[in-house]
Write a protein that holds these residues in place. Sequence first.
Motif, PDB file in Angstrom:
ATOM      1  N   LYS A 178       0.910  -1.095  -0.039  1.00  0.00           N
ATOM      2  CA  LYS A 178      -0.086  -0.056   0.059  1.00  0.00           C
ATOM      3  C   LYS A 178       0.822   1.168  -0.136  1.00  0.00           C
ATOM      4  O   LYS A 178       1.449   1.473   0.859  1.00  0.00           O
ATOM      5  CB  LYS A 178      -0.751  -0.155   1.149  1.00  0.00           C
ATOM      6  CG  LYS A 178      -1.221   1.291   1.814  1.00  0.00           C
ATOM      7  CD  LYS A 178      -2.195   2.129   0.867  1.00  0.00           C
ATOM      8  CE  LYS A 178      -2.559   3.573   1.206  1.00  0.00           C
ATOM      9  NZ  LYS A 178      -2.460   4.022   2.693  1.00  0.00           N
ATOM     10  N   ASN A 183     -11.377   3.113   0.809  1.00  0.00           N
ATOM     11  CA  ASN A 183     -10.100   3.482   1.610  1.00  0.00           C
ATOM     12  C   ASN A 183      -8.922   2.600   0.983  1.00  0.00           C
ATOM     13  O   ASN A 183      -9.070   1.362   1.024  1.00  0.00           O
ATOM     14  CB  ASN A 183     -10.289   3.284   3.261  1.00  0.00           C
ATOM     15  CG  ASN A 183      -8.927   3.713   3.865  1.00  0.00           C
ATOM     16  OD1 ASN A 183      -7.936   2.998   3.952  1.00  0.00           O
ATOM     17  ND2 ASN A 183      -9.030   4.892   4.417  1.00  0.00           N
ATOM     18  N   ASP A 191      -6.077   1.604   2.435  1.00  0.00           N
ATOM     19  CA  ASP A 191      -5.607   0.609   3.112  1.00  0.00           C
ATOM     20  C   ASP A 191      -6.623  -0.693   3.377  1.00  0.00           C
ATOM     21  O   ASP A 191      -6.227  -1.668   3.535  1.00  0.00           O
ATOM     22  CB  ASP A 191      -5.612   1.190   4.720  1.00  0.00           C
ATOM     23  CG  ASP A 191      -4.598   2.307   4.822  1.00  0.00           C
ATOM     24  OD1 ASP A 191      -3.649   2.079   4.163  1.00  0.00           O
ATOM     25  OD2 ASP A 191      -5.074   3.163   5.431  1.00  0.00           O
ATOM     26  N   GLY A 221      -6.605   8.050  10.058  1.00  0.00           N
ATOM     27  CA  GLY A 221      -6.046   7.419   9.068  1.00  0.00           C
ATOM     28  C   GLY A 221      -5.388   6.008   9.473  1.00  0.00           C
ATOM     29  O   GLY A 221      -5.224   5.206   8.763  1.00  0.00           O
ATOM     30  N   LYS A 256      -5.589   1.298   8.797  1.00  0.00           N
ATOM     31  CA  LYS A 256      -4.271   0.727   8.283  1.00  0.00           C
ATOM     32  C   LYS A 256      -4.293  -0.580   9.428  1.00  0.00           C
ATOM     33  O   LYS A 256      -3.847  -1.697   8.774  1.00  0.00           O
ATOM     34  CB  LYS A 256      -3.110   1.672   8.591  1.00  0.00           C
ATOM     35  CG  LYS A 256      -2.599   2.088   7.335  1.00  0.00           C
ATOM     36  CD  LYS A 256      -1.390   3.074   7.584  1.00  0.00           C
ATOM     37  CE  LYS A 256      -1.864   4.538   7.260  1.00  0.00           C
ATOM     38  NZ  LYS A 256      -2.264   4.384   5.843  1.00  0.00           N
TER      39      LYS A 256
HETATM   40 MG    MG Z   1      -5.193   7.000   4.782  1.00  0.00          MG
END
Ligand code: MG
Length: 335
Positions: free
Chosen positions: A69, A229, A231, A283, A287
């Motif tokens: 990613k 998103n 992730d 964010g 993840k």
């Molecule tokens: Mg992000």
Amino acid sequence: MIRFICQNVGFSCAFLANIKISPLIGLNRLSQRTGLAAGSGDGLVSFSDAAIEISRTLNTLKDKIIVVKYGGNAMESADLSKLFCEDVATLQKLGVKVVVVHGGGPMINGLLKRLNVESRFAENGMRISTAEVVEGAALALCGEVNKNIANGICNAGGLAIGVSGRDARILECERLVEDGVDIGFVGSVIRVNTDFLRQMVDNGITPVIAPIGCGMPENDEQEVVYNVNADVAAGRVAGELCAARAMFLTNIPGVLDKQKNLLTKLNMQDIEALIKDETITGGMIPKVQFATSALELGVEGALITDGRVPHALLNEVLSNGAMGSGKGGTVITMN
Ligand code: MG
Ligand code: ADP
């Protein structure tokens, strides 16, 4: 040294001589990490130890897939992006199959601003995605970011094709429903076209995937466009491919504690607690959540690390970072 590595991973020296980035970059970093003085030849060290580790790592990765990613916030410098693309090309040449899933938050923000479209994030780190926001995100990601990365890998001597999750229906989604809060057309990835992705990597091509998905035909939603998103997309792609590694390159050294110290290893229970006490926010939430989801689906190693470090990808792959060295970034484990 290089001959040694090549022989061990089954490549010719002539081949390695042609690649632009030398594995010595990895050796140097590895040496710094381990305190070994690469190339000194005077004692403890060991340049050869480092070479053996790299060779071993490459053997374990031969014919395996790595999903990377590449975060939007880590790609703001053109120089760093160039190094990232070189790393992908180098890994390809070393026989590692790489799939790239990219973000592009800053680029989406820039485009939405120009279009005068307001954009906000929900508490779970997802961008609230009205139809206008999805349109802007798709324009920025598929039109610009995706093509730049794919082209960059090709310019570095690799082979890459830029696609979105709508192409070959790579990312089939349903609308994400979160505690009754409407966050718009945010996709939850239900199905990944792994056959297509495998065909690409088996033919020496790195798919570069923009995280824009399509709806599911059985829901009569095949025309719907979802903002996913990145992730989430990367974790799901890695999980469905049962990749050897899922590596998240971002704009911070890894997961930090409240005092801003790097947490080098986290398991699922740690992550739950850190989200609960709001150490992990915004964010970073998708993840860690989708790194663990990838592990649950069979991915062997997951790492969140600093994409602003030059050659972060090559360094981490060659020095076995995602498998538990814990020296670069945060290694995520199940237990
Ligand atoms: Mg992000
Ligand atoms: P990317 O473009 O790589 O997805 P994001 O901005 O979405 O980047 O996510 C990374 C950000 O998450 C960090 O820059 C930081 O601001 C935020 N963050 C929230 N909690 C943490 C934490 N505990 N450790 C590190 N970063 C965190």
